[in-house]
Design an enzyme around this catalytic site. Structure first.
Site, PDB file in Angstrom:
ATOM      1  CB  SER A   1      39.359  34.718  61.023  1.00 42.44           C
ATOM      2  OG  SER A   1      40.574  35.373  60.772  1.00 42.44           O
TER       3      SER A   1
ATOM      4  CE1 TYR B   1      40.781  31.235  57.034  1.00 48.47           C
ATOM      5  CE2 TYR B   1      41.240  33.543  57.505  1.00 48.47           C
ATOM      6  CZ  TYR B   1      41.110  32.236  57.940  1.00 48.47           C
ATOM      7  OH  TYR B   1      41.309  31.928  59.270  1.00 48.47           O
TER       8      TYR B   1
HETATM    9  P1  NAD Z   1      44.875  23.926  61.363  1.00 44.31           P
HETATM   10  O1  NAD Z   1      45.159  23.854  59.907  1.00 44.31           O
HETATM   11  O2  NAD Z   1      45.956  23.633  62.323  1.00 44.31           O
HETATM   12  O3  NAD Z   1      43.639  23.007  61.735  1.00 44.31           O
HETATM   13  C1  NAD Z   1      42.485  22.973  60.936  1.00 44.31           C
HETATM   14  C2  NAD Z   1      41.883  21.596  61.039  1.00 44.31           C
HETATM   15  O4  NAD Z   1      40.720  21.562  60.203  1.00 44.31           O
HETATM   16  C3  NAD Z   1      42.844  20.500  60.512  1.00 44.31           C
HETATM   17  O5  NAD Z   1      42.943  19.451  61.451  1.00 44.31           O
HETATM   18  C4  NAD Z   1      42.207  20.069  59.222  1.00 44.31           C
HETATM   19  O6  NAD Z   1      42.437  18.710  58.890  1.00 44.31           O
HETATM   20  C5  NAD Z   1      40.728  20.328  59.503  1.00 44.31           C
HETATM   21  N1  NAD Z   1      39.944  20.420  58.264  1.00 44.31           N
HETATM   22  C6  NAD Z   1      40.271  21.094  57.130  1.00 44.31           C
HETATM   23  N2  NAD Z   1      39.334  20.894  56.205  1.00 44.31           N
HETATM   24  C7  NAD Z   1      38.392  20.078  56.758  1.00 44.31           C
HETATM   25  C8  NAD Z   1      37.183  19.514  56.302  1.00 44.31           C
HETATM   26  N3  NAD Z   1      36.740  19.723  55.042  1.00 44.31           N
HETATM   27  N4  NAD Z   1      36.463  18.741  57.139  1.00 44.31           N
HETATM   28  C9  NAD Z   1      36.912  18.499  58.396  1.00 44.31           C
HETATM   29  N5  NAD Z   1      38.054  18.983  58.889  1.00 44.31           N
HETATM   30  C10 NAD Z   1      38.789  19.777  58.076  1.00 44.31           C
HETATM   31  O7  NAD Z   1      44.300  25.393  61.578  1.00 44.31           O
HETATM   32  P2  NAD Z   1      43.977  26.221  62.915  1.00 44.31           P
HETATM   33  O8  NAD Z   1      44.867  27.372  62.907  1.00 44.31           O
HETATM   34  O9  NAD Z   1      43.881  25.357  64.101  1.00 44.31           O
HETATM   35  O10 NAD Z   1      42.530  26.766  62.509  1.00 44.31           O
HETATM   36  C11 NAD Z   1      41.337  26.389  63.134  1.00 44.31           C
HETATM   37  C12 NAD Z   1      40.286  27.430  62.804  1.00 44.31           C
HETATM   38  O11 NAD Z   1      40.701  28.693  63.326  1.00 44.31           O
HETATM   39  C13 NAD Z   1      40.081  27.642  61.305  1.00 44.31           C
HETATM   40  O12 NAD Z   1      38.709  27.851  61.037  1.00 44.31           O
HETATM   41  C14 NAD Z   1      40.864  28.905  61.028  1.00 44.31           C
HETATM   42  O13 NAD Z   1      40.367  29.598  59.904  1.00 44.31           O
HETATM   43  C15 NAD Z   1      40.634  29.663  62.314  1.00 44.31           C
HETATM   44  N6  NAD Z   1      41.622  30.693  62.566  1.00 44.31           N
HETATM   45  C16 NAD Z   1      42.942  30.374  62.713  1.00 44.31           C
HETATM   46  C17 NAD Z   1      43.847  31.388  62.947  1.00 44.31           C
HETATM   47  C18 NAD Z   1      45.324  31.114  63.124  1.00 44.31           C
HETATM   48  O14 NAD Z   1      46.106  32.066  63.150  1.00 44.31           O
HETATM   49  N7  NAD Z   1      45.763  29.891  63.256  1.00 44.31           N
HETATM   50  C19 NAD Z   1      43.419  32.721  63.012  1.00 44.31           C
HETATM   51  C20 NAD Z   1      42.090  33.012  62.841  1.00 44.31           C
HETATM   52  C21 NAD Z   1      41.185  31.989  62.631  1.00 44.31           C
END
Ligand code: NAD
Length: 251
Positions: A139, A152
């Site tokens: 991130s 985080y």
């Molecule tokens: P999201 O919440 O839409 O998806 C995350 C997925 O991870 C979900 O389907 C959830 O069920 C799954 N998950 C959570 N805990 C889990 C576990 N213990 N085992 C297996 N699966 C698990 O979030 P997203 O925005 O798609 O995020 C995906 C990645 O991108 C994450 O690592 C997040 O930190 C990172 N990220 C997201 C953003 C953003 O703005 N959305 C920004 C920077 C980084």
């Protein structure tokens, strides 16, 4: 024939959001993709949307036995493991003095221990197959700090560092390991965020999951001389802030 025909990929957190877009992008590259997630319904729907190129498997990334089963299924269904995308992640809100200790540990468990466990267990398979690619979804919170999400931030800095350690260990085995650093992306994780998160970015909008997936695809298929590297997909957020100076008022 694609370099990935007859090989498999695992995308954690692949049921929705960024992970679902990554699973689709890798399936287009002829990888057989295991969508690994806690969410049965979303995960099944995502895998079904990719037809014969994907299956869903339930996985908690902090569960060692679960990982073993997912890796075995990936190889049995689609062939030797070529790609691991550690994307599953959670966020918890609470300042350093406020966040309950159990939540700090839980965030580290999912966001840092999970990817470590995946690499720990998948490494021998990738090496046996002659090499592969690991992409760790960190991130911008792995590049700078943010208030009230200390666990985080710590987990994402940790994942960035872990990426470099693994890249150094695995270069001679032809396994590349890179980190991706998204800024605010339109997913369920950011559903409650307002536009203040993006107002000072050069590109003042939320990114789309497909824009992160395009970077992951690039790392996997094109960036063959990159390992231990950081790839930023943040609309310029970490370049600095666009300040609206008095002299530019009224322009
Ligand atoms: P999201 O919440 O839409 O998806 C995350 C997925 O991870 C979900 O389907 C959830 O069920 C799954 N998950 C959570 N805990 C889990 C576990 N213990 N085992 C297996 N699966 C698990 O979030 P997203 O925005 O798609 O995020 C995906 C990645 O991108 C994450 O690592 C997040 O930190 C990172 N990220 C997201 C953003 C953003 O703005 N959305 C920004 C920077 C980084």
């Amino acid at each position: 024939m694609s370099m990935f025909s007859g090989r498999s990929a695992i995308v954690t957190g692949g049921a929705r959001g960024i992970g679902a877009a990554v699973a689709a992008a890798l399936a287009k590259e002829h990888l057989g993709v295991v969508v690994a997630d806690l969410l049965d319904r979303d995960g099944t729907a995502t895998a079904e949307s990719l037809g014969a190129h994907a299956i869903f498997r339930r996985l908690d990334v902090a569960d060692e036995d679960g990982w073993q089963a997912v890796i075995a299924d990936a190889e049995a269904m689609f062939g030797p493991l070529a790609v691991l995308v550690n994307n599953a992640g959670i966020v918890d809100f609470g300042g350093v003095e406020v966040e309950p200790p159990v939540m700090f540990r839980h965030v580290l468990d999912v966001n840092l221990y999970g990817p470590w466990l995946g690499m720990h267990l998948a490494g021998p398979y990738l090496r046996r197959a002659g090499g592969g690619v690991v992409v760790n979804i960190s991130s911008t919170a792995g590049l700078i700090g943010y208030a009230d999400v200390g666990a985080y931030v710590a987990s994402k800095w940790g994942l960035r560092g872990l990426t470099k350690a693994a890249a150094l260990e695995w270069g001679s085995s032809n396994i590349r390991v890179c980190s991706v650093h998204p800024g605010p992306i339109h997913t369920p994780m950011t559903a409650d965020m307002d536009d203040s998160a993006i107002a000072a970015q050069p590109l003042a909008r939320f990114g789309e999951p497909e824009e992160v997936a395009a970077m992951v695809r690039f790392i996997v298929t094109e960036a063959t001389f990159s390992t231990g590297s950081e790839f930023i997909v943040d609309g310029g957020a970490t370049a600095g802030q666009v300040l609206h100076m008095p002299s530019s008022a009224g322009e």
